[in-house]
Design a protein around this motif. Sequence first.
Motif, PDB file in Angstrom:
ATOM      1  N   ARG A 161       4.719  10.010  -3.521  1.00 39.90           N
ATOM      2  CA  ARG A 161       3.365  10.507  -3.780  1.00 39.90           C
ATOM      3  C   ARG A 161       3.216  10.981  -5.224  1.00 39.90           C
ATOM      4  O   ARG A 161       2.132  10.883  -5.808  1.00 39.90           O
ATOM      5  CB  ARG A 161       3.020  11.635  -2.816  1.00 39.90           C
ATOM      6  N   GLY A 162       4.290  11.517  -5.787  1.00 45.35           N
ATOM      7  CA  GLY A 162       4.263  11.925  -7.194  1.00 45.35           C
ATOM      8  C   GLY A 162       4.037  10.741  -8.110  1.00 45.35           C
ATOM      9  O   GLY A 162       3.271  10.828  -9.078  1.00 45.35           O
ATOM     10  N   ALA A 163       4.706   9.627  -7.821  1.00 47.62           N
ATOM     11  CA  ALA A 163       4.512   8.416  -8.622  1.00 47.62           C
ATOM     12  C   ALA A 163       3.089   7.882  -8.453  1.00 47.62           C
ATOM     13  O   ALA A 163       2.464   7.433  -9.425  1.00 47.62           O
ATOM     14  CB  ALA A 163       5.532   7.359  -8.222  1.00 47.62           C
ATOM     15  N   ILE A 164       2.579   7.945  -7.237  1.00 45.00           N
ATOM     16  CA  ILE A 164       1.193   7.512  -6.978  1.00 45.00           C
ATOM     17  C   ILE A 164       0.214   8.420  -7.719  1.00 45.00           C
ATOM     18  O   ILE A 164      -0.757   7.942  -8.336  1.00 45.00           O
ATOM     19  CB  ILE A 164       0.896   7.486  -5.465  1.00 45.00           C
ATOM     20  N   LEU A 165       0.459   9.731  -7.684  1.00 44.32           N
ATOM     21  CA  LEU A 165      -0.405  10.670  -8.401  1.00 44.32           C
ATOM     22  C   LEU A 165      -0.368  10.386  -9.901  1.00 44.32           C
ATOM     23  O   LEU A 165      -1.411  10.409 -10.569  1.00 44.32           O
ATOM     24  CB  LEU A 165       0.022  12.111  -8.117  1.00 44.32           C
TER      25      LEU A 165
END
Length: 167
Positions: free
Chosen positions: A144-148
Amino acid sequence: FLKGGDRVFAGLQRSKVRWHLPVGLTGMSLALLIGLILSLLRGPVVMGFSAFGGLLALAYLCPPVRLSYRGAGELAIAIGYGPGLIMGGYCLHGKDWWNGNVLWASLLIGLAVLAIALANEVPDYYGDRLVGKKNLVVRIGRRRGAILCAMVLSVWFLTLLLGLVIG
């Protein structure tokens, strides 16, 4: 480094590295001195921007606030290096403290710094988690951090395009 989350000095023994605090305090002292001099030359609004930046820098890592350990460090970096720094610099050069065009441009810097901070935290996920640094990526996970990060970069590109279209 003493908390164990920084991998830059992973090969050094903790007891042998004692220069972090003096170097950091010297840097902050010089920044305070420069901020005071510029504030005296340019007025109280510059002092306000300087104080805001200094307090934000201290709140990022120092107890009791420690924004970087509470999932708010990324936002502090984005605000400090984006609108705080750009609007403060604009004011420092004798301009008004408020300008919508400068604020818009400062958002580009803030979003870019936010994306860099998020991208930097993804590989540090396990190390940060082990030492209790609950930054945004630790809170939401690596994926999710990479997506954010990708979403922030998308907003950056849209902000740039919209600024070019609007003028």
